[in-house]
Design an enzyme around this catalytic site. Structure first.
Site, mmCIF file in Angstrom:
data_model
loop_
_atom_site.group_PDB
_atom_site.id
_atom_site.type_symbol
_atom_site.label_atom_id
_atom_site.label_comp_id
_atom_site.label_asym_id
_atom_site.label_seq_id
_atom_site.Cartn_x
_atom_site.Cartn_y
_atom_site.Cartn_z
ATOM 1 N N ASP A 178 -4.971 2.698 14.012
ATOM 2 C CA ASP A 178 -3.903 3.542 12.989
ATOM 3 C C ASP A 178 -4.575 4.660 12.893
ATOM 4 O OD1 ASP A 178 -6.147 3.258 11.267
ATOM 5 O OD2 ASP A 178 -5.095 1.519 9.994
ATOM 6 N N GLU A 204 -12.785 4.619 0.638
ATOM 7 C CA GLU A 204 -12.624 5.159 1.916
ATOM 8 C C GLU A 204 -12.756 6.743 2.008
ATOM 9 O OE1 GLU A 204 -9.078 3.889 3.629
ATOM 10 O OE2 GLU A 204 -7.826 4.969 1.934
ATOM 11 N N ASP A 259 -12.069 5.331 8.164
ATOM 12 C CA ASP A 259 -11.663 6.734 7.261
ATOM 13 C C ASP A 259 -12.813 7.146 6.420
ATOM 14 O OD1 ASP A 259 -9.065 7.685 6.973
ATOM 15 O OD2 ASP A 259 -8.265 5.619 6.427
ATOM 16 N N ARG A 290 0.688 -1.117 0.058
ATOM 17 C CA ARG A 290 0.050 -0.109 0.166
ATOM 18 C C ARG A 290 0.966 1.336 -0.107
ATOM 19 N NH1 ARG A 290 -5.063 1.210 4.252
ATOM 20 N NH2 ARG A 290 -3.569 0.966 5.650
#
Length: 691
Positions: free
Chosen positions: A600, A401, A429, A320
């Site tokens: 996160d 997202e 998100d 990613r």
């Protein structure tokens, strides 16, 4: 300025020495790419595409200004009014005509098989190795060592009663996945079990001690070892059941790491190189001794006809990259500006991944709408040309997202239809962006109530329905989000079956153990059949998706407001203090109830934006926010008392400064992102460490 004076010129770019050394001494040798051609290509791509990147970010800001103005003028909150308004400003684009995606050379783990997916921070070599090796996992260990079977044993040694419960659970699983006449409880040996299989084609072969089966595309290995302590007590000599678990793993350079300078980026790239060329290793303390952990070898078998074959021992790796927003001090353009970090990631991770044959899988996060997806496609075209790769060898995973992507998902998929292999949903998100987009529309509902909002249901449904309508079944992954509580495996087993039941072919899990347990869901649920059924459904309406989660008549009590504020402040501080002080981008953070949750930047985004929204609309005051931060700082300090690296927070410390900025500057942050502020304060902390 001192750092800049040490930068090295490469074709007009100013490059940090650490990055130059890594690329020229490690990444480029053996790649087949000439260093001078590489730097010339990088200079061309960065110089040419950086202005486009900047223009896309300005477009985001301009749209948000128009949305804010709409709310200031009393614009309606209902979905139909939102759709008309957003179409008028170009936020919504026309739906493309029906089409089918057409990526080539996609591995079966991505195209046609359903199973768990891990996401792992690129800066932690031990975690990376564990994740890559999580392709296979012991079901016995996963059941015995977690709360999947209650109660968890308090015995210091082996608990025979708990062991028997594990075996009963596992035998029940075999009865479902590999049904045999008479059932697995009474089978005398594996040869008899194979003879009694209701579907003989499920048996695929043998290893030295294992009997291999395949069900719903996933392998099951029943290990027979009468000399093993467990096998010795089993009538059939079964010592373990090993499940094919994490088919794919996303190695993350984005939300789960804290990378703020060239040294951090190089550490991540070096680990990626070690994964790709097979040399990554890590020292692990286990049982009072140090062992070297390396990548697992492929697994060797013989088919029933005696033919030898192998199965991958490691998870198929994605990487990613970062999104379009951030820039990096590792490279500066001729005018002194930092280069877009996402462009650097695309070039370097592709250079490294190209060492291995086959497709290169890059997940691209936080894109806003088809314009930005099209830009990523052009970027990958340019990288392929620069590195001499075939067109569309670089595949793209699109994270659904951001609101503008969700609302234009088919159009986003269409512009990358020849390289797309993955879409997925991310509640946190996506909710953070939803709050920020509607920031001026009114106070949003409480965080726990977000999951009950109709827009969330529409979001999850549309992701699957649109993916299927675009031909993802048998060609690409449709994913679902993370199970965030790694210590609550019983709850995960009870709830996460909803993801394959939705028609998603993969879903995120927080650990290798969770991957093994989640794999049982894909045996119990035939994802291909679910996708066939769901493909006939109409797509959930756009109006439902566009109805923002604004409270119609906020009537929360003072106690409810205080509880919400404390919950958000505690989660925010628990994450931020580790990010700023220790550079930890993802970890198990105790929540306000002392339950460990994998946190996160996505979790931070929703917490900070939620407080910012309530503060903006007067649900809470600045004094209440400050009091909550002080109160929760004491709780977070206590929760981390056992960490020798932890430093208690102070009122003027960098971690507390960052937390305040995330809240009090939250309305002004681009799309509510936390990265700019986190990077600023982490860079300050690193400067103090090296001063």
């Amino acid at each position: 300025m001192l750092q800049e004076s040490r930068m090295i010129d490469r074709h007009g770019l100013s490059v940090a020495p650490a990055l130059v050394r890594f690329l020229e001494d490690h990444a480029l040798p053996g790649s087949g790419v000439d260093p001078d051609r590489f730097w010339a290509g990088m200079a061309d791509i960065v110089t040419r595409l950086a202005p486009e990147n900047d223009a896309l970010l300005r477009r985001r800001d301009a749209l948000q200004v128009q949305i804010d103005h709409w709310y200031r003028q009393g614009g309606a909150r209902d979905g139909a009014a939102q759709r008309a308004f957003l179409t008028g400003i170009g936020y919504l684009v026309p739906e493309p005509a029906p089409f089918t995606i057409a990526p080539n050379d996609v591995d079966e783990e991505v195209a046609s098989r359903a199973g768990p997916q891990l996401v792992v921070p690129m800066l932690n070599a031990r975690f990376l190795l564990n994740a890559a090796n999580a392709r296979w996992g012991s079901l016995y260990d996963a059941l015995y060592g977690t709360d999947a079977i209650a109660p968890v044993s308090g015995a210091t040694g082996y608990d025979p009663e708990r062991g028997a419960a594990v075996i009963r659970w596992a035998r029940g699983f075999l009865d479902e996945a590999l049904p045999i006449a008479g059932g697995w409880n009474d089978v005398p040996d594996l040869a008899t079990a194979v003879e009694r299989l209701e579907d003989p084609s499920l048996f695929r072969g043998r290893s030295e001690k294992g009997w291999l089966f395949r069900h719903h595309g996933l392998h099951i290995e029943v290990v027979v070892d009468p000399a093993h302590p467990i096998g010795r007590t089993d009538a059939a000599g079964i010592a373990d059941i090993v499940l094919e678990s994490a088919l794919t793993t996303i190695c993350d350079l984005e939300d789960s790491i804290a990378a703020v300078d060239a040294e951090d980026k190089v550490a991540g790239y070096a680990n990626w190189l070690g994964l790709i060329d097979g040399t990554l290793s890590a020292q692990v303390e286990k049982g009072g001794r140090s062992i070297t952990r390396t990548l697992a070898a492929d697994r060797q078998y013989r088919a029933p006809d005696g033919t030898a074959f192998a199965l991958p021992g490691r998870s198929l790796l994605f990487v990613r990259n970062v999104g379009h927003l951030m820039t990096t001090p590792a490279i500066r353009l001729a005018d002194g500006r930092e280069a877009p970090e996402g462009i650097l990631d695309a070039i370097v991770t592709s250079l490294i991944a190209a060492r291995r044959e086959g497709s290169i899988y890059i997940v691209k996060p936080k894109m806003h709408g088809p314009e930005e997806a099209a830009f990523a496609d052009r970027l990958f075209d340019a990288v392929e040309d620069m590195l001499g790769l075939a067109r569309h060898r670089i595949k793209i995973g699109v994270m659904d997202e951001e609101r503008r992507t969700s609302a234009n998902l088919a159009a986003c998929i269409h512009v990358v239809k020849d390289r797309i292999v993955f879409i997925n949903t991310g509640f946190l998100d996506r909710t953070g962006d939803e709050i920020h987009t509607a920031m001026l529309g009114g106070p949003v509902v409480r965080k726990a109530a977000m999951k009950e909002c109709d827009w969330i249901a529409a979001y999850e449904d549309r992701n699957v329905q649109i993916g299927l309508a675009c031909g993802f079944s048998g060609r690409a992954q449709i994913g679902k989000g993370m199970w965030a509580a790694p210590d609550r495996m019983a709850d995960m087993l009870a709830q996460k079956g909803a993801h394959p039941r939705s028609g998603a072919s993969t879903a995120w899990v927080p650990s290798p153990t969770a991957a093994t347990l989640h794999a049982t869901h894909y045996h119990r649920i035939d994802v291909a059949a679910r996708q066939a059924a769901r493909a006939a459904e109409p797509v959930a309406s756009l109006e439902r998706l566009l109805t923002p989660p604004i409270a119609k008549a906020p009537d929360w009590s003072a106690e409810e407001v205080a509880a919400e504020l404390d919950n958000n402040a505690q989660g925010l501080l628990g994450y931020v203090v580790r990010w700023i002080d220790q550079g930890v981008g993802c970890s198990k953070v105790p929540d306000i109830h002392d339950i460990g949750l994998m946190e996160d930047r996505a979790t931070l985004r929703i917490s900070s934006q939620h407080i910012a929204n309530w503060l903006h609309h007067g649900i809470v005051t600045a004094d209440q926010v400050e009091e909550a931060l002080a109160r929760m700082a004491a709780k977070v300090d206590a929760q981390n008392a056992g960490d020798p690296l932890y430093r208690p927070m102070t009122k003027d410390g960098l971690a507390m400064q960052a937390a305040r900025a995330l809240i009090f500057e939250g309305v002004a942050q681009p799309n509510g992102y936390t990265e700019p502020l986190l990077h600023r304060y982490r860079a300050k902390a690193k400067s103090k460490e090296t001063a």
